[in-house]
Write a protein that holds these residues in place. Sequence first.
Motif, PDB file in Angstrom:
ATOM      1  N   LYS A 197       8.903   2.411  -3.462  1.00  0.00           N
ATOM      2  CA  LYS A 197       8.582   1.259  -4.303  1.00  0.00           C
ATOM      3  C   LYS A 197       9.334  -0.021  -3.928  1.00  0.00           C
ATOM      4  O   LYS A 197       8.945  -1.113  -4.349  1.00  0.00           O
ATOM      5  CB  LYS A 197       8.892   1.600  -5.767  1.00  0.00           C
ATOM      6  CG  LYS A 197       7.978   2.686  -6.332  1.00  0.00           C
ATOM      7  CD  LYS A 197       8.307   2.956  -7.804  1.00  0.00           C
ATOM      8  CE  LYS A 197       7.365   4.000  -8.383  1.00  0.00           C
ATOM      9  NZ  LYS A 197       7.679   4.286  -9.810  1.00  0.00           N
ATOM     10  N   SER A 198      10.399   0.105  -3.137  1.00  0.00           N
ATOM     11  CA  SER A 198      11.222  -1.056  -2.811  1.00  0.00           C
ATOM     12  C   SER A 198      10.568  -1.893  -1.714  1.00  0.00           C
ATOM     13  O   SER A 198      10.252  -1.396  -0.633  1.00  0.00           O
ATOM     14  CB  SER A 198      12.612  -0.585  -2.347  1.00  0.00           C
ATOM     15  OG  SER A 198      13.354  -1.665  -1.823  1.00  0.00           O
ATOM     16  N   ASN A 199      10.398  -3.169  -1.994  1.00  0.00           N
ATOM     17  CA  ASN A 199       9.851  -4.059  -0.965  1.00  0.00           C
ATOM     18  C   ASN A 199      10.842  -4.245   0.183  1.00  0.00           C
ATOM     19  O   ASN A 199      10.457  -4.326   1.352  1.00  0.00           O
ATOM     20  CB  ASN A 199       9.521  -5.429  -1.578  1.00  0.00           C
ATOM     21  CG  ASN A 199       8.363  -5.356  -2.553  1.00  0.00           C
ATOM     22  OD1 ASN A 199       7.449  -4.543  -2.373  1.00  0.00           O
ATOM     23  ND2 ASN A 199       8.391  -6.174  -3.599  1.00  0.00           N
ATOM     24  N   GLN A 200      12.128  -4.275  -0.163  1.00  0.00           N
ATOM     25  CA  GLN A 200      13.159  -4.520   0.844  1.00  0.00           C
ATOM     26  C   GLN A 200      13.357  -3.333   1.782  1.00  0.00           C
ATOM     27  O   GLN A 200      13.579  -3.502   2.986  1.00  0.00           O
ATOM     28  CB  GLN A 200      14.486  -4.844   0.148  1.00  0.00           C
ATOM     29  CG  GLN A 200      15.623  -5.161   1.120  1.00  0.00           C
ATOM     30  CD  GLN A 200      16.910  -5.514   0.387  1.00  0.00           C
ATOM     31  OE1 GLN A 200      16.943  -5.594  -0.846  1.00  0.00           O
ATOM     32  NE2 GLN A 200      17.982  -5.727   1.135  1.00  0.00           N
ATOM     33  N   HIS A 202      11.216  -0.473   1.965  1.00  0.00           N
ATOM     34  CA  HIS A 202      10.052   0.367   2.223  1.00  0.00           C
ATOM     35  C   HIS A 202       9.863   0.622   3.721  1.00  0.00           C
ATOM     36  O   HIS A 202       9.297   1.651   4.129  1.00  0.00           O
ATOM     37  CB  HIS A 202       8.779  -0.284   1.648  1.00  0.00           C
ATOM     38  CG  HIS A 202       7.593   0.626   1.687  1.00  0.00           C
ATOM     39  ND1 HIS A 202       6.679   0.616   2.716  1.00  0.00           N
ATOM     40  CD2 HIS A 202       7.186   1.596   0.819  1.00  0.00           C
ATOM     41  CE1 HIS A 202       5.748   1.528   2.487  1.00  0.00           C
ATOM     42  NE2 HIS A 202       6.032   2.134   1.345  1.00  0.00           N
TER      43      HIS A 202
END
Length: 416
Positions: A197-200, A202
């Motif tokens: 879920k993490s954009n940073q 992923h």
Amino acid sequence: MAIERRKDNRNRVLKEGEYQRSCGTYEFKWRDKRGKRHSISAITLEELREKEVDVLRDIIDGVRADKKTLTVNDMYNSWVQLKKGLKDNTFSNYRYMYEMFVQPDFGKTKIVDLKRSDVRAFYNYLADERSVKVNTIDSIHTVLHQVLQLAVEDDYLRYNPSDNALKELKKARNFEIEKRRALTVPEQNLFEEFLSKSNQYHRWYPIFTVMLWTGMRCGEITGLRWEDVSFENNTISVNHTLVYYCTRTEAGQTFAINTPKTVNSIRTIPMLPKVKEAFLMEKAYQEEAGLKSVAVVDGYRDFIFINRFGNVQHQGTLNKALRRIIRDCNFEVLDRDQSEKAVLLPKFSNHSLRHTFTTRLCEAHVGVRAMMAILGHADAETTLNIYADATKDYTHAELISFEEYFNKQKEAQMAE
């Protein structure tokens, strides 16, 4: 006619090889089995004969007489010339350990003066004065023991003074090599959910998912090529490993391709749906970002996991990424849950993910033989040790669940 024996100035008969010098001191001369001449001297005849006893014992035991000037470093130089059959990176690491910790001081010790207590004192010095960790002392001992064993084989020493020295150090200081801890199921779920879920972070999801669900070693994964993966048969061929080491040449530190850790490490393992999804995700990301593998290592190319420059991934880079992921994941958890029951990620490394996969196999009651084949273990002992730790934790959890169930049943009966 009786042969007249030599006598000293006090009319004492001298043995063969014994002489009294004009200055009054004494000398004993002999030849070794190679025909080389040697001599020892003393002020008194009594002192000389005490030394002769040591010489005789050396001759009987086959210990060489030219050991007087030989140092541990001299034996190390011989070991370097004679040691064969090691992978380049392993040999380079051995040499680094010796030259960093042994050569400057302890290595200057003369072989003839070396005792068991000297080796123990050296290990204590490393632990106390230099704060060297037990894992590092273990590596130093691996090299030093081989060097001193060569001195035994070459007849410079009767026994290896480093025998049992490391074991005694660990026992005396209650040293234990810290066992790698697998992630619990809640911790694993948290780790995977955060990455997905993490954009940073992923971007790291595919490679850590493959680690987590194949149990492959880090070098086996960073060295994977697209041709090693069969999406048709859903298998992964593990046939080499990527290493990064100091060549001890002008080339400095470099990547290289090695054979896997053991013969059993060459294997074909099944590709789970989650792993297949991770590979396809990595391929799609690279196509979208316009990335392409440009690295060529010992003729190997088209690596799956690459950095933004198209080069292979470094194990240190992956561990640094894990530290940042652990930090930011835990901050996110604490921002929404300050309770003591909040699940947080512990400190762990790349290899912990292999240990975690092994633990999940144990909890799923996968047979030891099948586990050995999947993990590429050379012997059952390694697998069984992990199995014992994992099943112990699992059994403890099961008993707690049983106790909770029993208490609920008891409360229900009392309520009736």
